[in-house]
Design a protein around this motif. Structure first.
Motif, PDB file in Angstrom:
ATOM      1  N   GLU A  79     -20.654  -7.844 -11.778  1.00  0.00           N
ATOM      2  CA  GLU A  79     -19.211  -7.840 -11.512  1.00  0.00           C
ATOM      3  C   GLU A  79     -18.400  -7.865 -12.803  1.00  0.00           C
ATOM      4  O   GLU A  79     -17.386  -7.180 -12.937  1.00  0.00           O
ATOM      5  N   LEU A  80     -18.869  -8.673 -13.752  1.00  0.00           N
ATOM      6  CA  LEU A  80     -18.144  -8.743 -15.019  1.00  0.00           C
ATOM      7  C   LEU A  80     -18.164  -7.402 -15.724  1.00  0.00           C
ATOM      8  O   LEU A  80     -17.165  -6.957 -16.278  1.00  0.00           O
ATOM      9  N   LYS A  81     -19.330  -6.780 -15.660  1.00  0.00           N
ATOM     10  CA  LYS A  81     -19.434  -5.477 -16.318  1.00  0.00           C
ATOM     11  C   LYS A  81     -18.527  -4.464 -15.617  1.00  0.00           C
ATOM     12  O   LYS A  81     -17.923  -3.604 -16.263  1.00  0.00           O
ATOM     13  N   ALA A  82     -18.427  -4.581 -14.294  1.00  0.00           N
ATOM     14  CA  ALA A  82     -17.602  -3.635 -13.543  1.00  0.00           C
ATOM     15  C   ALA A  82     -16.123  -3.795 -13.901  1.00  0.00           C
ATOM     16  O   ALA A  82     -15.337  -2.865 -13.757  1.00  0.00           O
ATOM     17  N   GLN A  83     -15.745  -5.002 -14.379  1.00  0.00           N
ATOM     18  CA  GLN A  83     -14.330  -5.237 -14.678  1.00  0.00           C
ATOM     19  C   GLN A  83     -13.800  -4.354 -15.798  1.00  0.00           C
ATOM     20  O   GLN A  83     -12.602  -4.173 -15.933  1.00  0.00           O
ATOM     21  N   THR A  84     -14.690  -3.845 -16.632  1.00  0.00           N
ATOM     22  CA  THR A  84     -14.193  -2.938 -17.664  1.00  0.00           C
ATOM     23  C   THR A  84     -13.979  -1.548 -17.084  1.00  0.00           C
ATOM     24  O   THR A  84     -13.448  -0.668 -17.751  1.00  0.00           O
ATOM     25  N   GLY A  85     -14.403  -1.343 -15.846  1.00  0.00           N
ATOM     26  CA  GLY A  85     -14.078  -0.113 -15.131  1.00  0.00           C
ATOM     27  C   GLY A  85     -14.817   1.113 -15.602  1.00  0.00           C
ATOM     28  O   GLY A  85     -14.431   2.231 -15.293  1.00  0.00           O
TER      29      GLY A  85
END
Lengths: 263, 310
Positions: B223-229
């Motif tokens: 999820e954290l990695k996904a936050q950078t889009g």
């Protein structure tokens, strides 16, 4: 690595007495592993005893032997008072290493680590006192009251050590480094022990200093110890000697607890 | 009855003078999980851990650990936790064995049982040979193992580990990681702090990113990695001689891996990645390997704080 978690059920929590006993065991182990700490404890008093007895003794009391009778009870008080510095240093070391964090995160009686320190101190005072007394006896010191006088004197020394110990436990809790605790301790203790009746009869001191020496707790303790060793002690002398340790305990023990919990 | 989470904290605050070390942190750590608090030096990680381990009082906020209120039942909390601090909380003058016997006694074991438990732990942590050595003669890795062993005298509900692998060499670090995973598999909840993004990524099922006493992000590593889009396309040309040409084709945002032959380029989605691959194929550059991955936590940290991670 195999499975480190215990298989059996948890034991019941230990009693405060058992916990304090464990900390006392730790203090004994310290003596086993760091025997050189004994050297630190008795080096200075041995030097003082020899210097004062043989260099100043004759001039102060007529003869070295006569001076020993005067000086040994005093140097025992001085040794005990100075050695209370070491418990503060030990505490400061434990705190800086994070060992006390471990103790504080355990579900134990919160004063137990201090009780353990105190037990270690008592041990230290007894050993250091015995060495100094042994040297005194070898040099010709003869307490008139004999063994009972010696035992009573050591009981008083332990009470003195217990009371004064609080000062350095407070310093150990407040001051960051063990060396600072030592420096502060000696800065206070040197004047207090010299401006007392440990080494010389205060009769030749200036009046203002005599007034201080008369109420200096170290003098009161030394007077009582001399009387115990001579077999002439009354409750008044003993009471006055115990006054400072009792007041220190009453004031500083709660402060220690508060400082410890607040950290 | 529904089980309370191992840790539930709301609005924890603690200031030291002007420094707001912990500045309003909420935390929910489910039982039996590994939870990482990730942040640079001085972010407030240690203070947060110390508050939860009853060692530091919070100025405000409340927390329950294993169902016990931190402020009102500290002894019950202490009975349910163990903490291994950043600095060895051991008696350096004593031997490894004596340290463990002492702590086992403080947990209520009799002398014989305490010696038994100490021997078990020394064996489990591969320290039997050093059992009779004073701790001051231990190496950093041995010390850390003993320190963790000292937290496992009884099975803790929550084990707090403050930077458990800081200062350890890679093999000692791998050993501590194996140990942490093993404990979690046995049901111990683990809350650890780390400055190493890789460590949090490797170990933790959830990660809270802390900076200046505040939680700036929380989630699974994914999820954290996904936050950078965005993701990253990695390609390795079959012929190393083609790296420069391939780099040119991938565009200005592409980077060459300093050590290997791998090239990386950020992409918005799979379509963009496929377009890159098609252009490389058109130019006749054969690939030994390609993959589409999420950005590293380093990149995530940069995106969240605008700073390089420590």
């Amino acid at each position: 690595m195999s499975a480190p978690l215990p298989q059996g059920p948890r034991p019941a929590p230990p009693s405060p007495a058992s916990t304090s006993l464990t900390f006392a065991w730790r203090a004994v182990l310290k003596f086993k592993h760091v025997p050189e700490q004994l050297f630190d404890l008795v080096m200075t008093p041995i030097m003082f005893t020899l210097l004062f007895t043989f260099i100043f003794g004759g001039a102060l009391a007529g003869s070295s032997t006569a001076y020993l009778q005067w000086f040994i009870p005093g140097i025992l008080v001085q040794t005990t008072v100075f050695n209370t510095v070491y418990s503060g240093m030990g505490l400061s070391t434990d705190l800086s290493k994070g060992l006390f964090d471990r103790f504080r995160s355990l579900p134990i009686w919160s004063l137990a680590p201090f009780a353990g320190l105190m037990v270690g101190d008592m041990l230290r005072h007894t050993i250091a006192g015995a060495i100094i007394l042994g040297i005194g006896l070898a040099l010709g010191y003869r307490p008139e009251a004999g063994l009972p006088g010696i035992l009573a004197s050591f009981a008083l020394l332990l009470a003195i050590g217990f009371g004064w110990g609080w000062i350095f436990i407070v310093l150990g809790l407040v001051v960051r480094t063990p060396m600072t605790v030592m420096t502060l301790g000696f800065a206070v203790l040197f004047p207090v022990t010299f401006a007392s009746n440990i080494m010389v009869d205060p009769a030749t001191m200036p009046g203002w200093l005599q007034a201080f020496v008369a109420v200096n707790p170290v003098s009161l303790m030394t007077t009582a110890l001399r009387a115990l060793m001579a077999g002439t002690a009354g409750w008044g002398e003993i009471g006055r000697a115990l006054l400072a340790p009792a007041i220190l305990t009453a004031l500083l023990a709660p402060l220690v607890l508060w400082l410890y919990r607040r950290r | 009855m529904e089980m309370e989470p191992a840790i539930r904290a709301r609005g924890l605050r603690r200031a030291f003078g002007d420094l707001r070390a912990v500045d309003g942190i909420d935390l929910d750590v489910p039982r039996g999980t590994i939870f990482a608090i990730l942040g640079p030096n001085g972010a407030g990680k240690t203070t947060l851990l110390r508050i939860l381990a009853t060692l530091t009082r919070a100025d405000a906020g409340e927390a329950r650990v294993m169902g016990h209120d931190l402020a009102h039942e500290p002894d019950k909390v202490r009975a349910a936790i163990a903490m291994t601090g950043q600095f060895a909380s051991l008696d350096e003058d004593l031997t490894g064995r004596e340290n463990l016997v002492m702590l086992a006694r403080l947990w209520g074991f009799g002398w014989r049982a305490a010696r038994q438990r100490a021997a078990e732990l020394l064996a489990a942590f591969d320290l039997s040979d050093a059992a009779r050595k004073q701790v001051k003669d231990y190496s950093g890795g041995m010390r850390r193992r003993l320190d963790i062993a000292a937290s496992l005298i009884v099975t803790p509900g929550v084990l707090f580990l403050d930077e458990p692998t800081t200062g350890l060499d890679p093999s000692a670090r791998a050993g501590v990681w194996r140990l942490i995973r093993g404990l979690a598999a046995e049901g111990v909840t683990i809350l650890l702090t780390t400055q190493y993004l890789e460590e949090a990524d490797q170990l933790a099922s959830r990660i809270a990113v802390i900076d200046h006493g505040r939680k700036i992000a929380e989630g699974t590593s994914r999820e954290l990695k996904a936050q950078t889009g965005s993701g990253v396309l990695h390609v390795t040309p079959l012929d190393p001689g083609n790296r420069a040409i391939a780099l040119g084709i991938l565009g200005e945002t592409a980077q060459a891996d300093p050590e290997g032959a791998r090239l990386s380029v950020p992409v918005a989605d799979d379509t963009e990645a496929a377009a890159h691959l098609a252009r490389l194929a058109e130019a006749g550059i054969r690939l030994a390997e390609f993959s589409l991955g999420a950005p590293s936590l380093d990149e995530v940290f940069f995106a969240l704080t605008g700073k390089e991670a420590a």
